[in-house]
Design a protein around this motif. Structure first.
Motif, PDB file in Angstrom:
ATOM      1  N   TYR A   1      -1.460  -2.466  -5.009  1.00 21.73           N
ATOM      2  CA  TYR A   1      -2.413  -1.527  -4.441  1.00 21.73           C
ATOM      3  C   TYR A   1      -3.196  -0.822  -5.509  1.00 21.73           C
ATOM      4  O   TYR A   1      -2.769  -0.441  -6.518  1.00 21.73           O
TER       5      TYR A   1
ATOM      6  N   SER B   1       4.214   1.160   5.305  1.00 19.40           N
ATOM      7  CA  SER B   1       4.914   0.754   4.093  1.00 19.40           C
ATOM      8  C   SER B   1       6.384   0.554   4.452  1.00 19.40           C
ATOM      9  O   SER B   1       6.974   1.375   5.157  1.00 19.40           O
TER      10      SER B   1
ATOM     11  N   LYS C   1      -2.263  -2.913   5.857  1.00 19.31           N
ATOM     12  CA  LYS C   1      -3.436  -2.086   6.127  1.00 19.31           C
ATOM     13  C   LYS C   1      -4.339  -2.846   7.081  1.00 19.31           C
ATOM     14  O   LYS C   1      -4.620  -4.022   6.866  1.00 19.31           O
TER      15      LYS C   1
ATOM     16  N   ASN D   1       2.676   9.732   7.745  1.00 24.38           N
ATOM     17  CA  ASN D   1       2.138   8.457   7.269  1.00 24.38           C
ATOM     18  C   ASN D   1       1.080   7.876   8.205  1.00 24.38           C
ATOM     19  O   ASN D   1       0.487   6.837   7.913  1.00 24.38           O
TER      20      ASN D   1
ATOM     21  N   MET E   1       3.211  -3.245   1.892  1.00 28.26           N
ATOM     22  CA  MET E   1       2.301  -2.397   2.649  1.00 28.26           C
ATOM     23  C   MET E   1       1.434  -3.278   3.538  1.00 28.26           C
ATOM     24  O   MET E   1       1.138  -4.410   3.177  1.00 28.26           O
TER      25      MET E   1
ATOM     26  N   ALA F   1       3.225  -3.172  -2.776  1.00 22.99           N
ATOM     27  CA  ALA F   1       2.780  -1.856  -3.193  1.00 22.99           C
ATOM     28  C   ALA F   1       2.273  -1.874  -4.632  1.00 22.99           C
ATOM     29  O   ALA F   1       1.317  -1.182  -4.970  1.00 22.99           O
TER      30      ALA F   1
ATOM     31  N   THR G   1      10.226  -1.765   3.090  1.00 22.54           N
ATOM     32  CA  THR G   1      10.902  -2.519   2.048  1.00 22.54           C
ATOM     33  C   THR G   1      11.600  -3.719   2.675  1.00 22.54           C
ATOM     34  O   THR G   1      12.323  -3.582   3.662  1.00 22.54           O
TER      35      THR G   1
ATOM     36  N   PHE H   1      -1.771   1.580   9.058  1.00 25.01           N
ATOM     37  CA  PHE H   1      -1.166   1.464   7.741  1.00 25.01           C
ATOM     38  C   PHE H   1       0.333   1.659   7.866  1.00 25.01           C
ATOM     39  O   PHE H   1       0.802   2.441   8.690  1.00 25.01           O
TER      40      PHE H   1
END
Length: 113
Positions: free
Chosen positions: A113, A69, A80, A59, A78, A110, A71, A67
């Motif tokens: 995105y 991701s 960035k 990742n 996410m 997410a 939960t 970056f």
């Protein structure tokens, strides 16, 4: 003396981590979807992003920590980090130089995105 690729990657990673963890060296923005979750959940998301350390070659292939991701309470979030020039118009001419770079970390769902 030019920096090696490893030095550049380390410098980028450190600058990105500084923004992500300590909110130093740039700006943090969020999408409408994140904001709509309410202040308590936004705070939890912020804390989770600051604590995030699950970077892997899968990742984070360049080792820049730009970056991630995760939960938070069932919401896939996410982040960035992008490096812009100081006018926020174009990419930074040198992302390793804070004197010519403004980092912007975007927090988003997410699904956005």
């Amino acid at each position: 003396m030019a920096q090696t690729s490893t030095q550049t990657d380390t410098r980028l990673r450190n600058l990105n981590d500084r923004l992500r963890k300590d909110r130093i060296g740039g700006r943090v923005v969020m999408t409408h979807g994140i904001a709509a979750l309410g202040p308590l959940l936004v705070l939890k998301i912020d804390q989770a992003v600051r604590a995030f350390d699950a970077f892997t070659p899968g990742n984070d292939p360049y080792g820049e920590h730009d970056f991630g991701s995760l939960t938070v309470e069932g919401h896939v979030v996410m982040f960035k980090i992008d490096a812009y020039d100081l006018d926020l118009q174009y990419a930074s001419p040198d992302p390793t130089d804070p004197d010519v770079t403004c980092r912007v970390m975007t927090l988003m769902l997410a699904a956005e995105y």
